[in-house]
Design an enzyme around this catalytic site. Structure first.
Site, short mmCIF file in Angstrom:
data_model
loop_
_atom_site.label_atom_id
_atom_site.label_comp_id
_atom_site.label_asym_id
_atom_site.label_seq_id
_atom_site.Cartn_x
_atom_site.Cartn_y
_atom_site.Cartn_z
N ASP A 522 12.28 48.83 115.02
CA ASP A 522 12.62 49.10 116.41
C ASP A 522 13.11 47.81 117.05
O ASP A 522 12.95 46.72 116.49
CB ASP A 522 11.39 49.66 117.12
CG ASP A 522 11.70 50.08 118.55
OD1 ASP A 522 12.85 50.49 118.79
OD2 ASP A 522 10.81 49.99 119.40
N THR A 524 12.79 47.11 120.88
CA THR A 524 11.94 46.68 121.99
C THR A 524 10.55 46.31 121.52
O THR A 524 9.85 47.14 120.92
CB THR A 524 11.86 47.78 123.06
OG1 THR A 524 13.17 48.18 123.42
CG2 THR A 524 11.12 47.29 124.28
#
Length: 681
Positions: A522, A524
């Protein structure tokens, strides 16, 4: 197909494990599970198997157990003891599972003063009973602590609880104390036994026999105190006919200790080949205590690693609050979480943890769901949206309806999954168990053969030579590596991962990580810092400066609860821009916010907001916005007096360590892919 049979003759977990083993060998049986408390066996089979074949299998084993047709209710010959619920003697939570002192209770955990059994904690009526299981053999289950009848390991609670940490620490400290005592007595024994090899003579201080008695005195506390549990486990493995590493440890270390005592007391019966120049027989006290101390070290490290894994589970348990504010009959009341019912209306205050899964019925707020999604940015929730227990409320109050409580909540299911993962085996561990099942009988057989060969064809005194040879085989074959390396590596790996916040779903994953070729990550909070900050402010006309636009936007955002609002307000503060008074503030869900500043209508939001005002960007600025979005920035458009004044961009800064970490992974041959859903471009 699956049939349930009544089994009589089972009195302990060892019996149930043995019955399961016998029935599993019947041709056509695919799986067997035993419920000792009910005296039942659940047998899965490909096709129907006559009960006579199952009876014959049990009869061939000695006839201690009998099997009855499905639906037949047979009262067990040795029913499990029931706990008396009347007038308890004492107010403690612990009792002896054998009820040897009837209904007497104790305030602290420990051993029963009468029979020595581990005291069992009585669970509160509001909670479910604790089931204890073996971390290496999950099929072993019972309602009180003890040792696994298969491998001898200490049983652990199947369901982790918040208040078991202190008892866990006490058990670890007790084992640590035993280890240091063992080390304190083992080192002198080892030094005395090896002194001649390192060129140090102790004969000038005392005779060899005297030093032998010193070794005996130092070894005895190690055998009977520090490592007493090992011999109990070894004894259980023998009587339950489930040979394992404890069997060899008991036979090897025990034989070395007994042989040394025998040689110390009766040296005259041994031939000269067994004696030193001083006439004393070679002793094996150091072999016994060194092996036991090493095994104890492995158990200690394993307990510490396991506690790290359990601490991660406890952190999950602590995500939910112990109490909740429930609205019943129009009145607010604070009740224990276990008393929350389905469809209860719960009030959530700003900053509070959400107690159960449910749906917002009144109000709206931003929810920190990072414990579930890993995303550090809060998510806006309003009426009708689902929320998860364990997540954290933002700055607004709201009311919710409880839709899932207790073990049905998502967090409880996650905890159950982690609990199951800690009891799974890696393939290499299954191989080690299989090797052990053959290794132990083979070693014992070799020892018996060695004894027989020396006793029949050896020189006089034959029995002495035979006994010494057999003991030597058992000592040398003691499986330190098998007992330490395989289970400890799995437990330490799991514990280290838990300490770093990595929860392993299955032990198989640890072993098979070397097969990974692609890593999908991912953005973030993984590559980025997880904390957005102001990147740039652009004006698209000559009427408004960048600072003027930022000041107006910060004024609006100071009244907003949007996750990105804080970044804009902080950016304005760094430039010395103070927010102004905002009138008629309004939040348009999914589009942005509006308000009036000094009589001017100000709006900040996404492209949907521009369409709301029937506005468009020039091609030059449109390309600039697309490029920023490709770089991972979030762009918000600013409308002043129904005209596009500019746009402001916010982004989550990349961590300083991200580039080097990704480069290191790529150098190891991994393909790293970032999967994110910020913008569709």
């Amino acid at each position: 197909m699956k049939h349930t049979y009544q089994i009589t003759g089972m009195t302990c977990e060892g019996c149930s494990a043995h019955v399961k083993k016998i029935l599993s060998k019947v041709p056509g049986v695919t799986a067997v599970s035993i419920d000792l408390s009910k005296g039942e066996a659940m047998v899965n089979m490909d096709n129907h198997i006559p009960i006579e074949l199952l009876k014959q299998a049990l009869n061939d084993d000695g006839g201690r157990y009998n099997i009855h047709s499905p639906g037949t209710h047979v009262k067990p010959k040795h029913p499990m003891p029931e706990i008396k619920q009347k007038d308890m003697a004492g107010t403690g939570k612990y009792y002896c599972p054998m009820l040897c002192e009837e209904d007497k209770r104790y305030d602290k955990p420990g051993d029963c003063p009468k029979c020595g059994m581990d005291l069992v904690k009585e669970e509160a009526s509001a909670s479910s009973e604790t089931t204890y299981t073996c971390p290496m053999h999950p099929e072993i289950e019972q309602d009180h602590p003890g040792s696994c009848p298969k491998c001898g390991m200490d049983l652990e609670p199947k369901e982790a609880s918040v208040d078991d940490g202190s008892e866990e620490r006490k058990a670890y400290k007790k084992m640590l104390t035993k280890f240091w005592i063992s080390v304190a007595f083992t080192l002198p024994v080892f030094f005395i036994a090896m002194s001649e090899m390192i060129g140090i003579s102790l004969s000038g201080i005392a005779s060899e026999k005297a030093w032998g008695w010193v070794q005996f005195a130092l070894s005895t506390p190690v055998i009977f105190y520090s490592c007493r549990d090992f011999f109990i486990r070894g004894y259980k493995s023998i009587i339950n006919r489930s040979p394992n590493m404890w069997t060899l440890i008991t036979l090897g270390a025990g034989s070395a200790y007994l042989f040394s005592i025998f040689a110390l007391i009766f040296p005259e019966i041994f031939p000269d080949q067994f004696k030193t120049e001083g006439g004393a027989v070679h002793l094996y006290f150091e072999a016994a205590v060194v092996i036991l101390t090493l095994i104890l070290l492995g158990q200690l490290l394993e307990a510490k690693a396991r506690s790290q894994t359990n601490s991660a589970i406890k952190e999950l348990l602590n995500l939910v609050p112990p109490e909740a504010i429930v609205i019943r009959d129009g009145e607010e009341m604070t009740i224990s979480l276990e008393h929350v019912k389905l469809d209860d209306i719960i009030k959530i205050k700003p900053g509070e943890k959400i107690p159960v899964d449910g749906e917002i019925t009144e109000g709206k707020s931003s929810i920190d769901e990072s414990m579930l999604t890993g995303e550090p940015l809060p998510v806006e929730k309003s009426e009708g949206d689902n929320i998860i227990g364990g997540t954290i409320n933002g700055t607004s109050s709201f009311q919710m309806k409880a839709q899932k409580v207790g073990n049905d909540t998502l967090l409880s299911q996650i905890i159950e999954m982690v609990n199951k993962a800690s009891r799974t085996k890696a393939p290499i561990q299954n191989l080690a168990d299989k090797v052990s099942s053959y290794f132990v009988p083979i070693v014992v057989t070799i020892a018996v053969i060695a004894f027989a060969v020396w006793a029949i064809w050896g020189p006089d005194p034959r029995l002495v030579y035979a006994f010494t040879s057999a003991v030597t085989v058992l000592i040398i074959a003691c499986p330190c590596a098998l007992g330490l390396a395989t289970p400890m590596s799995i437990m330490v790996g799991t514990g280290k991962g838990a300490k770093q916040g990595i929860l392993v779903k299955d032990a198989r994953a640890i072993e098979e990580m070397h097969k990974v070729t692609t890593l999908v990550i991912d953005k973030t909070g993984t590559i980025t810092q997880g904390k957005p900050s102001l990147q740039d402010v652009r004006s698209v006309d000559d009427k408004h400066s960048a600072d003027a636009i930022l000041k107006d936007v910060a004024s609006l955002e100071s009244s907003s609860e949007h996750p990105l609002a804080h970044a804009i307000v902080e950016g304005a503060k760094k430039k010395g821009l103070k927010p102004q008074k905002v009138d008629e503030f309004n939040s348009i869900t999914g589009k942005g916010i509006t308000g009036k500043i000094d009589g001017l209508q100000i709006a900040v939001g996404n492209k949907k907001l521009l369409k709301e005002f029937a506005l468009t960007l020039e091609q030059e600025h449109e390309e600039d916005v697309k490029q920023r979005q490709l770089e991972g920035q979030t762009v918000m458009f600013v409308v002043i007096d129904k005209e596009v004044a500019g746009f402001i961009s916010v982004a989550d800064p990349i961590k300083e360590s991200s580039a080097s970490a990704i480069k290191h992974l790529q150098e190891q041959g991994l393909e790293v892919i970032m999967l994110t859903g910020d913008n569709m471009n």
